[in-house]
Design an enzyme around this catalytic site. Structure first.
Site, PDB file in Angstrom:
ATOM      1  N   CYS A  24       5.936  -8.016   8.664  1.00 48.53           N
ATOM      2  CA  CYS A  24       5.154  -7.781   7.206  1.00 48.53           C
ATOM      3  C   CYS A  24       5.857  -7.985   6.029  1.00 48.53           C
ATOM      4  O   CYS A  24       5.368  -8.408   5.267  1.00 48.53           O
ATOM      5  CB  CYS A  24       4.788  -6.072   7.473  1.00 48.53           C
ATOM      6  SG  CYS A  24       6.400  -5.064   7.007  1.00 48.53           S
ATOM      7  N   ASN A  68      -1.805   8.157   3.091  1.00 48.60           N
ATOM      8  CA  ASN A  68      -2.417   9.500   3.229  1.00 48.60           C
ATOM      9  C   ASN A  68      -2.670  10.141   4.260  1.00 48.60           C
ATOM     10  O   ASN A  68      -2.725  11.309   4.338  1.00 48.60           O
ATOM     11  CB  ASN A  68      -3.725   9.602   2.135  1.00 48.60           C
ATOM     12  CG  ASN A  68      -3.531   9.378   0.654  1.00 48.60           C
ATOM     13  OD1 ASN A  68      -3.007  10.223  -0.074  1.00 48.60           O
ATOM     14  ND2 ASN A  68      -3.885   8.336   0.148  1.00 48.60           N
ATOM     15  N   ASP A  77      -2.837  -7.282   1.689  1.00 42.16           N
ATOM     16  CA  ASP A  77      -2.171  -7.141   2.881  1.00 42.16           C
ATOM     17  C   ASP A  77      -2.213  -8.497   3.890  1.00 42.16           C
ATOM     18  O   ASP A  77      -3.097  -8.282   4.653  1.00 42.16           O
ATOM     19  CB  ASP A  77      -2.262  -5.904   3.626  1.00 42.16           C
ATOM     20  CG  ASP A  77      -1.288  -5.281   4.577  1.00 42.16           C
ATOM     21  OD1 ASP A  77      -0.355  -6.338   5.153  1.00 42.16           O
ATOM     22  OD2 ASP A  77      -1.159  -4.257   5.038  1.00 42.16           O
ATOM     23  N   GLU A 113     -12.252  13.017  -5.478  1.00 40.27           N
ATOM     24  CA  GLU A 113     -12.626  12.126  -4.293  1.00 40.27           C
ATOM     25  C   GLU A 113     -11.704  12.068  -3.261  1.00 40.27           C
ATOM     26  O   GLU A 113     -12.218  11.780  -2.154  1.00 40.27           O
ATOM     27  CB  GLU A 113     -12.429  10.566  -5.439  1.00 40.27           C
ATOM     28  CG  GLU A 113     -13.532  10.760  -6.406  1.00 40.27           C
ATOM     29  CD  GLU A 113     -12.682  11.103  -7.733  1.00 40.27           C
ATOM     30  OE1 GLU A 113     -11.735  11.891  -7.601  1.00 40.27           O
ATOM     31  OE2 GLU A 113     -13.465  11.082  -8.852  1.00 40.27           O
ATOM     32  N   HIS A 129       6.351  -0.457   5.730  1.00 37.20           N
ATOM     33  CA  HIS A 129       5.106  -1.321   5.564  1.00 37.20           C
ATOM     34  C   HIS A 129       5.318  -2.066   4.328  1.00 37.20           C
ATOM     35  O   HIS A 129       4.862  -1.183   3.394  1.00 37.20           O
ATOM     36  CB  HIS A 129       3.834  -0.851   6.274  1.00 37.20           C
ATOM     37  CG  HIS A 129       2.970  -2.125   6.380  1.00 37.20           C
ATOM     38  ND1 HIS A 129       3.249  -3.132   6.911  1.00 37.20           N
ATOM     39  CD2 HIS A 129       1.703  -2.022   5.700  1.00 37.20           C
ATOM     40  CE1 HIS A 129       2.042  -4.160   6.873  1.00 37.20           C
ATOM     41  NE2 HIS A 129       1.244  -3.441   6.288  1.00 37.20           N
TER      42      HIS A 129
END
Length: 722
Positions: A297, A423, A383, A485, A360
């Site tokens: 990565c 999260n 990504d 949100e 990552h």
């Protein structure tokens, strides 16, 4: 009025000559592109391919035998893009030359051409390239004919094509960045850092982006072609970035770089051997665009940064420490353990692929987002590492970083996946025959994922430590807690039927306190100790069962080998304290450590009287010595220069199959030199000669690798005189 170019344009050769067949048409002796002068003017003189770039893009045409006669002659400049150029598609532009046009008189979003100067047989004109011009290779042709109806048209094709790039210096360009300091860092800086390691001790790994090298733009152009992106979309940075990200990671033998996260790398290059992107581009271009082996990565993120900067898009690699790979949209990374405390790979049904990566890395690009509502311009996350299969239908990016922070997971591309990466909750489940679904939840840590998100700080440069790290976690996560949100997104995940058992938050009695102690710095080759502090805070005796284990892991969280385990059962008196300990020696882990030296710790406990359950996990990385890089004398362009690489073997085994890899933009191309075996505890120094090619402030980056110990890294800034 003059319009400065909204796109950069680059010319590969300063002058070209053409021979004509006999006709009544105006004959051309030569065409010149004023290469070097334009390059200095427009900040693209650092491209090794380039001899010219433009804002006011100058072209000079020298006639043969006679002057241009506006009553008799017609002269046009034609620019063509893609395999089937058409004026109506914006892939072909034809600009007529007019002797009386001395100003640009078309709108700034239109191509235009004006007379700059005429002297004898020479005509110099300027071309305006608009902000919406397609990015990539354009073919340039000069057409001549006469005013006679039906007269033949002669075409004079330039031998070399020109590159048109995005231009972050121009306010009309969608990648415009209104800061000279930020442009210097995120566009012009040829070296940087990609952060790796653990959240306890992140490490900035030096990388040579090489965006101005003579292989960067050809590689970028070939990748765009292979991505299948329609030529008409190549002026849109959103689509260009998405196309590049999709083709960097090779899937099914197609793409730039093949990913591999565990096992042998003997049929390619170990990811930690690379020092920069240019060597990867060279392999790709020289081997018929076959995927290069291998990347991970952080390599994908660095290579993507190189390509985006080469195309004129401000970009930077970022690293998320403790990164979630949520494979089923539950916003929870779920780990299952059997009754003996051993992790169950795949979970109870064998299909759970959730994972916690120690780190990552992905790439951020800077651009406006007219396709989104207001407030989502700026940094966009892309990504190039493929997400889990479950997410791939909606993947590809770029995703507004601000949308991730707000939890606007309804946006397109990778936004829901990125939100989960930073999260997601961590849930541990252990087999329990009394549970209605066969498992009991023993641990939830709302703040474990997304511990820290780092990138290199603009203008800072630290070759000794990592004082140049910038913590950008607050760009992805609200430091004051969840916004409405974000809370809504988490609640939506909880509403998923499959996730209901995982969010069972029934209260439990937790009168016994457990604390897994953070690991101190451990040098490669030294023993380490694990500790769990336990305190009975109740007024009654407690019977406690504990498990403490350590495993070598790949940085993706996949377990490699068991290093040690300690099981205990004991009675703790009211108010009593106990420390659970385990020591792992060098001999116990020397043959079991993999790749970067990451170690995963699991601690689990249960209290018989209250049914209290506790578990925790942590990771750390064995520390390696740094590679010391020293320069002899005062480096000068075109003169031999000597560099010394040195370090001490920290382990009690001989290092075999040793090699040094080093490179520096403007100093030396990437090269790998074989070296002799290194004895246990031996201090070595290796001297290598090179000849600087360009002056100014430069950077040399190097790695040492062997079969037994690798990823020894060092760098040194170098000032090169003319």
């Amino acid at each position: 009025m003059f319009y400065s170019f909204s796109k950069w344009n680059i010319y590969t050769f300063p002058s070209l000559f053409f021979n004509l067949v006999s006709s009544d048409n105006l004959k051309i002796d030569s065409v010149e592109l004023y290469s070097r002068d334009n390059a200095r003017e427009h900040r693209t003189d650092r491209y090794e391919l380039v001899r010219d770039t433009g804002r006011p893009f100058f072209m000079a045409v020298r006639m043969k035998e006679r002057n241009f006669d506006p009553r008799r002659d017609i002269l046009r400049a034609s620019f063509s893009f893609g395999p089937n150029p058409q004026v109506t598609k914006g892939t072909k532009v034809v600009l007529p030359f007019r002797m009386n046009q001395r100003e640009f008189n078309r709108a700034p979003q239109k191509w235009d051409m004006r007379l700059h100067q005429q002297e004898g047989f020479n005509i110099t004109f300027q071309v305006h390239i608009p902000a919406n011009a397609l990015v990539g290779l354009w073919r340039v042709t000069i057409e001549t004919t006469t005013t006679t109806p039906g007269a033949r048209v002669d075409e004079f094709r330039f031998k070399d094509d020109i590159y048109i790039l995005f231009n972050p210096f121009c306010r009309d360009d969608p990648v415009y960045l209104d800061s000279e300091d930020l442009r210097r860092e995120y566009l012009m800086n040829e070296t940087g850092k990609v952060f790796v390691g653990t959240h306890h001790r992140p490490k900035g790994r030096r990388w040579v982006y090489g965006q101005f090298s003579d292989v960067a733009l050809p590689a970028a152009q070939l990748l765009l072609e292979q991505s299948g992106l329609n030529p008409t979309e190549r002026g849109n940075p959103v689509q260009v970035v998405r196309a590049i990200a999709s083709i960097i990671n090779a899937n099914d033998g197609f793409g730039l770089l093949e990913g591999k996260w565990e096992g042998s790398f003997e049929d390619g290059v170990c990811p930690w051997v690379w020092t920069g992107s240019s060597k990867i581009f060279e392999h790709y271009l020289r081997n018929g665009s076959k995927p290069v082996k291998y990347g991970q990565c952080w390599v994908f993120a660095a290579v993507a940064t190189s390509i985006f900067r080469a195309l004129g898009i401000p970009s930077r690699p970022v690293t998320n420490f403790v990164s979630a790979r949520d494979t089923n949209h539950t916003l929870s990374v779920d780990k299952y353990f059997d009754v003996f405390g051993d992790e169950m790979k795949g979970g109870p049904d064998g299909d759970n692929q959730d994972a916690l990566w120690n780190f990552h890395a992905w790439t951020e690009v800077w651009m406006s987002r007219p396709d989104l509502q207001a407030g989502f311009n700026g940094w966009q996350a892309i990504d190039p590492t493929p997400p889990p299969q479950f997410w791939q239908n909606n993947s590809g990016g770029p995703s507004s970083v601000e949308s991730v922070r707000r939890g606007e997971v309804g946006f397109a591309y990778d936004t829901p996946y990125l939100f989960a990466e930073v999260n997601a909750e961590v849930s541990h489940f252990q087999e329990d025959e009394t549970s209605h679904w066969g498992f009991r939840k023993i641990h939830v840590n709302n703040y474990h994922v997304g511990r820290m998100i780092l990138t290199k700080r603009p203008g800072a440069d630290d070759d000794v430590s990592d004082a140049d790290a910038e913590d950008i976690t607050s760009l992805y996560k609200n430091p004051d807690g969840m916004s409405p949100e974000r809370m809504s997104s988490m609640n939506a995940a909880r509403s998923v039927e499959r996730s209901q058992p995982m969010f069972d938050n029934r209260p439990i009695s937790d009168d016994v306190y457990f604390d897994l102690i953070e690991q101190d710095k451990v040098a490669w080759g030294q023993p380490f100790n694990l500790q769990v502090h336990i305190q009975n805070r109740s007024q009654e005796m407690r019977t406690i069962t504990t498990i403490l284990s350590a495993n070598s892991v790949y940085y993706t969280g996949v377990t490699a080998r068991r290093l040690g385990r300690n099981d205990r059962q004991f009675v703790l008196q009211p108010g009593g304290r106990e420390t659970l300990q385990m020591r792992v020696s060098w001999d116990e882990y020397r043959d079991k450590i993999v790749d970067y030296g990451h170690i995963k710790i699991y601690a689990m406990a249960s209290v018989q009287e209250t049914k209290q359950c506790w578990s925790e996990e942590d990771d750390f990385q064995l520390e390696k010595p740094k590679l010391d890089v020293q320069i002899r004398g005062n480096p000068q362009v075109g003169q031999d220069c000597f560099v010394t690489f040195s370090f001490m073997n920290p382990i009690s085994v001989t290092l075999t199959e040793c090699e040094f890899t080093f490179e520096g933009p403007g100093l030396v191309r990437a090269q790998t030199i074989k070296y002799r075996d290194v004895k246990p505890g031996e201090m070595i120094s290796f001297v290598q000669k090179f000849m600087p090619r360009f002056n100014g402030e430069r950077k040399l980056v190097a790695t040492f690798n062997s079969r037994e110990l690798g990823d020894i890294i060092g760098s040194r800034p170098i000032h090169v005189r003319d």
